[in-house]
Design an enzyme around this catalytic site. Structure first.
Site, mmCIF file in Angstrom:
data_model
loop_
_atom_site.group_PDB
_atom_site.id
_atom_site.type_symbol
_atom_site.label_atom_id
_atom_site.label_comp_id
_atom_site.label_asym_id
_atom_site.label_seq_id
_atom_site.Cartn_x
_atom_site.Cartn_y
_atom_site.Cartn_z
ATOM 1 N N GLN A 178 0.853 -1.238 -0.164
ATOM 2 C CA GLN A 178 -0.154 0.109 0.020
ATOM 3 C C GLN A 178 0.837 1.336 0.074
ATOM 4 O O GLN A 178 1.875 1.215 0.628
ATOM 5 C CB GLN A 178 -0.788 0.058 1.263
ATOM 6 C CG GLN A 178 -1.882 1.265 1.264
ATOM 7 C CD GLN A 178 -2.819 1.197 2.510
ATOM 8 O OE1 GLN A 178 -2.781 0.322 3.416
ATOM 9 N NE2 GLN A 178 -4.056 1.948 2.484
ATOM 10 N N HIS A 218 -8.587 1.608 -1.087
ATOM 11 C CA HIS A 218 -8.804 1.772 -2.558
ATOM 12 C C HIS A 218 -8.912 0.295 -3.082
ATOM 13 O O HIS A 218 -8.037 -0.537 -2.510
ATOM 14 C CB HIS A 218 -8.070 2.475 -3.493
ATOM 15 C CG HIS A 218 -6.619 2.381 -3.258
ATOM 16 N ND1 HIS A 218 -5.935 2.998 -2.095
ATOM 17 C CD2 HIS A 218 -5.594 1.654 -3.997
ATOM 18 C CE1 HIS A 218 -4.777 2.493 -2.171
ATOM 19 N NE2 HIS A 218 -4.365 1.713 -3.247
HETATM 20 P P1 AMP Z 1 -1.577 1.115 -3.556
HETATM 21 O O1 AMP Z 1 0.096 0.709 -4.145
HETATM 22 O O2 AMP Z 1 -2.520 -0.333 -3.531
HETATM 23 O O3 AMP Z 1 -1.533 2.032 -2.505
HETATM 24 O O4 AMP Z 1 -1.885 1.860 -4.970
HETATM 25 C C1 AMP Z 1 -1.803 3.164 -5.052
HETATM 26 C C2 AMP Z 1 -2.166 3.599 -6.629
HETATM 27 O O5 AMP Z 1 -2.722 4.764 -6.650
HETATM 28 C C3 AMP Z 1 -1.016 3.376 -7.531
HETATM 29 O O6 AMP Z 1 -1.342 2.353 -8.446
HETATM 30 C C4 AMP Z 1 -0.893 4.505 -8.116
HETATM 31 O O7 AMP Z 1 -0.288 4.465 -9.505
HETATM 32 C C5 AMP Z 1 -2.014 5.335 -8.042
HETATM 33 N N1 AMP Z 1 -1.937 6.697 -7.969
HETATM 34 C C6 AMP Z 1 -1.071 7.645 -6.952
HETATM 35 N N2 AMP Z 1 -1.554 8.699 -7.386
HETATM 36 C C7 AMP Z 1 -2.647 8.756 -8.327
HETATM 37 C C8 AMP Z 1 -3.644 9.629 -8.701
HETATM 38 N N3 AMP Z 1 -3.192 11.256 -8.423
HETATM 39 N N4 AMP Z 1 -4.373 9.637 -9.512
HETATM 40 C C9 AMP Z 1 -4.455 8.332 -10.002
HETATM 41 N N5 AMP Z 1 -4.016 7.230 -9.600
HETATM 42 C C10 AMP Z 1 -2.953 7.547 -8.678
#
Ligand code: AMP
Ligand code: ZN
Length: 141
Positions: free
Chosen positions: A95, A101
């Site tokens: 995460q 999410h």
């Molecule tokens: P996690 O590693 O499960 O916390 O996933 C976070 C996800 O959020 C990653 O796949 C990122 O690419 C995505 N992410 C981070 N910032 C943004 C943003 N501003 N808009 C869309 N996706 C994002």
């Protein structure tokens, strides 16, 4: 229930623009800015919950039906060949954004992705010992 410096609170509530696929009173579904595959999307609740441990039951109960609906829609539109649902909790588990999410990841033949688990062999006795740790000692079958 928003958190001051949380980027997903701002995106989910429309304070920061995003490529949104869906919105209702409680959720926004957006395209991930760094997609693993074409159509990689994220389900974001509008209220702030750090992770699965903290999300309330009412919100949690709506996540899987929404994932199902979005997966069907994305599959139909992008003609993907499979689908992964991934949800990370805590840094150790990958995460990076600490607002609950769910990743919706369409899969395609030759997409060069590989979400493979390194799995271990265990004896029935070892599995029983783990089960006992989780649910308490039970009469063995
Ligand atoms: P996690 O590693 O499960 O916390 O996933 C976070 C996800 O959020 C990653 O796949 C990122 O690419 C995505 N992410 C981070 N910032 C943004 C943003 N501003 N808009 C869309 N996706 C994002
Ligand atoms: Zn948040």
């Amino acid at each position: 229930m928003k958190e001051e410096n949380c980027i997903f609170c701002k995106i989910a509530n429309g304070e920061i623009p995003s490529a949104a696929l869906y919105e209702d009173d409680e959720f926004r579904v957006i395209l991930d800015v760094n997609p693993a595959t074409k159509g990689h999307a994220l389900i974001l609740p509008k209220n702030h919950f750090k992770n699965l441990y903290e999300i309330d039951d009412q919100t949690a109960s709506k996540v899987l039906p929404l994932a199902k609906k979005m997966a069907a829609n994305i599959t139909e539109k992008l003609q993907c060949d499979g689908f992964n649902i991934i949800q990370n909790n805590n840094e150790l588990a990958g995460q990076t954004v600490f607002h609950f999410h769910v990743h919706l990841i369409p899969r395609y033949h030759n997409d060069n992705q590989n979400f493979v688990m390194m799995q271990n062999k265990m004896t029935p006795k070892q599995l029983d010992a783990v089960r006992d740790e989780i649910v308490g000692e039970t009469v063995s079958q």
